[in-house]
Design a protein around this motif. Structure first.
Motif, mmCIF file in Angstrom:
data_model
loop_
_atom_site.group_PDB
_atom_site.id
_atom_site.type_symbol
_atom_site.label_atom_id
_atom_site.label_comp_id
_atom_site.label_asym_id
_atom_site.label_seq_id
_atom_site.Cartn_x
_atom_site.Cartn_y
_atom_site.Cartn_z
ATOM 1 N N LEU A 129 -15.388 6.390 -0.760
ATOM 2 C CA LEU A 129 -15.077 7.415 -1.105
ATOM 3 C C LEU A 129 -14.227 7.631 -2.327
ATOM 4 C CD1 LEU A 129 -15.063 9.065 2.802
ATOM 5 C CD2 LEU A 129 -16.450 9.948 1.349
ATOM 6 N N LYS A 130 -13.671 6.442 -2.019
ATOM 7 C CA LYS A 130 -13.019 7.008 -2.828
ATOM 8 C C LYS A 130 -13.388 6.271 -4.829
ATOM 9 C CE LYS A 130 -9.044 6.587 -4.663
ATOM 10 N NZ LYS A 130 -7.793 7.991 -4.631
ATOM 11 N N GLU A 131 -14.606 4.951 -4.304
ATOM 12 C CA GLU A 131 -15.380 4.725 -5.908
ATOM 13 C C GLU A 131 -16.505 6.694 -6.000
ATOM 14 O OE1 GLU A 131 -17.091 1.422 -4.726
ATOM 15 O OE2 GLU A 131 -15.477 -0.054 -5.990
ATOM 16 N N ALA A 132 -16.049 7.298 -4.853
ATOM 17 C CA ALA A 132 -17.650 8.856 -5.364
ATOM 18 C C ALA A 132 -16.308 9.691 -5.726
ATOM 19 C CB ALA A 132 -17.430 9.071 -3.277
ATOM 20 N N GLY A 133 -15.348 9.669 -5.955
ATOM 21 C CA GLY A 133 -14.280 10.025 -6.444
ATOM 22 C C GLY A 133 -13.142 11.483 -6.026
ATOM 23 N N PHE A 134 -13.327 10.858 -4.735
ATOM 24 C CA PHE A 134 -12.101 11.966 -3.096
ATOM 25 C C PHE A 134 -11.574 11.245 -3.808
ATOM 26 C CE2 PHE A 134 -16.651 12.572 -1.378
ATOM 27 C CZ PHE A 134 -16.967 13.222 -1.050
ATOM 28 N N SER A 135 -9.641 12.474 -3.070
ATOM 29 C CA SER A 135 -8.479 12.143 -3.028
ATOM 30 C C SER A 135 -7.962 11.535 -2.357
ATOM 31 C CB SER A 135 -8.476 13.645 -3.681
ATOM 32 O OG SER A 135 -8.355 14.232 -2.058
ATOM 33 N N ASN A 136 -6.723 11.147 -2.126
ATOM 34 C CA ASN A 136 -6.811 10.207 -1.031
ATOM 35 C C ASN A 136 -6.739 11.511 0.085
ATOM 36 O OD1 ASN A 136 -6.646 8.013 -3.101
ATOM 37 N ND2 ASN A 136 -3.824 7.807 -2.933
ATOM 38 N N ARG A 137 -6.162 12.253 0.246
ATOM 39 C CA ARG A 137 -6.020 13.278 1.046
ATOM 40 C C ARG A 137 -7.214 13.658 1.640
ATOM 41 N NH1 ARG A 137 -2.048 18.077 0.108
ATOM 42 N NH2 ARG A 137 -0.083 16.136 0.244
ATOM 43 N N ALA A 138 -8.049 13.859 0.581
ATOM 44 C CA ALA A 138 -9.507 14.694 1.450
ATOM 45 C C ALA A 138 -10.055 12.852 2.217
ATOM 46 C CB ALA A 138 -10.361 14.530 0.003
ATOM 47 N N VAL A 139 -9.969 11.436 1.771
ATOM 48 C CA VAL A 139 -10.397 10.660 2.456
ATOM 49 C C VAL A 139 -9.169 10.049 3.457
ATOM 50 C CG1 VAL A 139 -10.676 7.931 2.198
ATOM 51 C CG2 VAL A 139 -10.964 9.196 0.238
ATOM 52 N N ALA A 140 -8.246 10.275 3.282
ATOM 53 C CA ALA A 140 -7.197 10.148 5.047
ATOM 54 C C ALA A 140 -7.816 11.078 5.622
ATOM 55 C CB ALA A 140 -5.906 10.411 4.271
ATOM 56 N N GLU A 141 -7.969 12.058 5.475
ATOM 57 C CA GLU A 141 -8.543 13.487 7.117
ATOM 58 C C GLU A 141 -9.831 13.118 7.089
ATOM 59 O OE1 GLU A 141 -8.399 17.083 4.652
ATOM 60 O OE2 GLU A 141 -5.683 16.895 5.015
ATOM 61 N N ARG A 142 -11.102 12.789 6.793
ATOM 62 C CA ARG A 142 -11.979 12.202 6.849
ATOM 63 C C ARG A 142 -11.988 11.268 7.123
ATOM 64 N NH1 ARG A 142 -17.101 13.238 2.512
ATOM 65 N NH2 ARG A 142 -18.807 13.065 4.157
ATOM 66 N N GLU A 143 -11.580 10.364 6.859
ATOM 67 C CA GLU A 143 -11.493 9.471 8.167
ATOM 68 C C GLU A 143 -10.263 8.941 9.072
ATOM 69 O OE1 GLU A 143 -13.470 6.814 8.095
ATOM 70 O OE2 GLU A 143 -14.810 8.074 6.822
ATOM 71 N N ASN A 144 -9.634 9.743 9.069
ATOM 72 C CA ASN A 144 -8.794 10.231 9.861
ATOM 73 C C ASN A 144 -7.822 9.006 9.827
ATOM 74 O OD1 ASN A 144 -7.611 11.673 11.716
ATOM 75 N ND2 ASN A 144 -8.138 9.743 13.630
ATOM 76 N N THR A 192 -2.617 4.711 3.799
ATOM 77 C CA THR A 192 -3.593 3.314 3.878
ATOM 78 C C THR A 192 -4.538 3.763 3.103
ATOM 79 O OG1 THR A 192 -2.483 4.058 6.367
ATOM 80 C CG2 THR A 192 -4.757 3.197 6.126
ATOM 81 N N VAL A 193 -4.949 4.698 3.212
ATOM 82 C CA VAL A 193 -5.807 4.822 1.393
ATOM 83 C C VAL A 193 -5.519 4.435 0.476
ATOM 84 C CG1 VAL A 193 -7.318 6.779 0.873
ATOM 85 C CG2 VAL A 193 -6.650 7.168 3.220
ATOM 86 N N SER A 194 -4.276 5.001 0.074
ATOM 87 C CA SER A 194 -4.475 3.882 -0.997
ATOM 88 C C SER A 194 -4.383 2.961 -1.046
ATOM 89 C CB SER A 194 -2.875 4.559 -1.642
ATOM 90 O OG SER A 194 -2.790 4.224 -2.544
ATOM 91 N N ARG A 195 -3.482 2.084 -0.244
ATOM 92 C CA ARG A 195 -3.577 1.276 -0.290
ATOM 93 C C ARG A 195 -4.126 -0.216 -0.052
ATOM 94 N NH1 ARG A 195 -3.768 -1.828 4.829
ATOM 95 N NH2 ARG A 195 -2.727 0.306 5.738
ATOM 96 N N ILE A 196 -5.308 0.014 0.984
ATOM 97 C CA ILE A 196 -6.634 -0.558 1.221
ATOM 98 C C ILE A 196 -7.854 -0.137 0.183
ATOM 99 C CG2 ILE A 196 -9.328 0.311 2.097
ATOM 100 C CD1 ILE A 196 -7.628 1.135 4.765
ATOM 101 N N ASN A 197 -7.552 1.041 -0.712
ATOM 102 C CA ASN A 197 -8.855 1.082 -2.111
ATOM 103 C C ASN A 197 -7.653 0.214 -3.511
ATOM 104 O OD1 ASN A 197 -10.192 1.672 -3.892
ATOM 105 N ND2 ASN A 197 -8.492 3.003 -4.877
ATOM 106 N N ASN A 198 -6.577 -0.332 -3.295
ATOM 107 C CA ASN A 198 -5.645 -1.588 -3.660
ATOM 108 C C ASN A 198 -6.157 -2.335 -4.279
ATOM 109 O OD1 ASN A 198 -4.724 0.833 -5.513
ATOM 110 N ND2 ASN A 198 -2.512 1.184 -5.037
#
Length: 118
Positions: free
Chosen positions: A15-30, A35-41
């Protein structure tokens, strides 16, 4: 706190590679945005979602070789107790450090009780 599965990590990175923001990915994946930032990094560049990351730790003050030396000195009688061992062979270590490492290797420390006078 629960561990994030490899499948969820893969979804977050996709989802991050598709261009979604951290907040959007966080809401979608609960999950939390941090956590989104840490996992992506951590997993984004390599895509090794099952790999455990290396976490360096502090080197022990007394390694296995020192433990073997201490056990040999105590069993051969070259040192009478831990305080003597510390004075003669390990002056850079505290007595409690030596006791703790010996205890980890199965050598318990006890205080000899004196006999009561009758």
């Amino acid at each position: 706190m629960s561990d994030t599965t490899a499948l969820k990590k893969a979804a977050i990175v996709a989802l991050k590679e598709a261009g979604f923001s951290n907040r959007a990915v966080a809401e979608r994946e609960n999950v939390a945005p941090s956590t989104v930032s840490r996992i992506n990094n951590r997993y984004g560049p390599t895509h090794h979602f099952d790999a455990k990351t290396f976490r360096p730790s502090r080197r022990r003050k007394m390694d296995d070789r020192d433990i073997r030396t201490a056990l040999r000195m105590l069993s051969s009688g070259q040192a009478k107790n831990v305080a003597d061992l510390q004075r003669r062979f390990f002056p850079h270590l505290h007595v409690d450090t030596i006791k703790a490492r010996l205890r980890e290797h199965g050598l318990g420390v006890y205080v000899r009780q004196s006999k009561p006078l009758l």
